[in-house]
Scaffold this motif. Structure first.
Motif: not given
Length: 205
Positions: A23-24, A29-30, A61-63, A169-171
């Motif tokens: 989850i974290s 990533d988001r 932004a909104y997550v 980046c999302s890794v």
């Protein structure tokens, strides 16, 4: 000859620790996906039907909660009969990655055939307070040259680590189970050995 004992933990996807990590990591990533200069440092706690995601997020932004909600069914928690249902429940890399990369390049460059790199930081200081490179009795150059070469080639200030490893980046989500290191098939930045020539030059090989 000195001997050392090292231990590590590895658990599978469904373990509660890994659910929390998943989850974290999904949130981590988001956040850069919605804003490249965004930052996140969050931790997750879970119990039956509830996840508590807390920490610091800096973004314009909104997550939304889907960043946390979507990952749980992918793990297999898709029914309350299993103790956790990701479809219905009410909404943790990185200097370590740079050290892993340094050790990988030391071995590939051959100033040592085994390597362990450690670093120490002090709060409020960008430059590390100490750097330790252990060759486990396999070095072909002096230990000072080994440590100095590693420090010269790999930036260890936080901004350098972020830039070198592409941490904006999302890794993360793909690494929440089975470990972050020793998985070359994932193409993770800390497994690269593209600094071999630079390292050999720095240590005089």
């Amino acid at each position: 000859m000195r001997s050392t004992l090292s231990t590590s933990e590895s658990v599978t996807e469904g373990h509660p620790d890994m659910v929390c990590d998943a989850i974290s990591d999904a949130v981590h990533d988001r956040v850069p996906a919605v804003g490249p200069l965004s930052r996140a440092a969050v931790e997750t706690r879970i119990t039956t039907g509830l996840s508590d995601v807390a920490g610091e997020v800096s973004t314009a932004a909104y997550v939304d909660s889907a960043a946390a909600r979507d990952v749980v069914p992918e793990i297999g928690h898709d029914s309350s009969d299993k103790g956790f249902d990701g479809r219905s429940y009410g909404v943790h890399a990185p200097a370590g990655g740079q050290l892993r990369r340094g050790a990988e390049n030391i071995v590939a460059a051959r100033p040592a055939t085994r390597a362990e790199v450690r670093v120490a930081y002090a709060m409020g200081r960008a430059a590390p307070g100490g750097l330790f490179a252990e060759d486990l009795g396999t070095r072909t150059v002096g230990v000072a040259r080994l440590r100095g070469g590693d420090a010269d080639v790999f930036g260890l200030r936080p901004a350098a680590v972020v830039a070198d490893l592409g941490l904006l980046c999302s890794v993360y989500a793909q690494t929440e189970a089975y470990g972050h290191f020793g998985r070359p098939g994932l193409g993770l930045p800390w497994e690269r050995t593209e600094r071999v020539a630079d390292l050999r030059a720095a240590v005089g090989l």
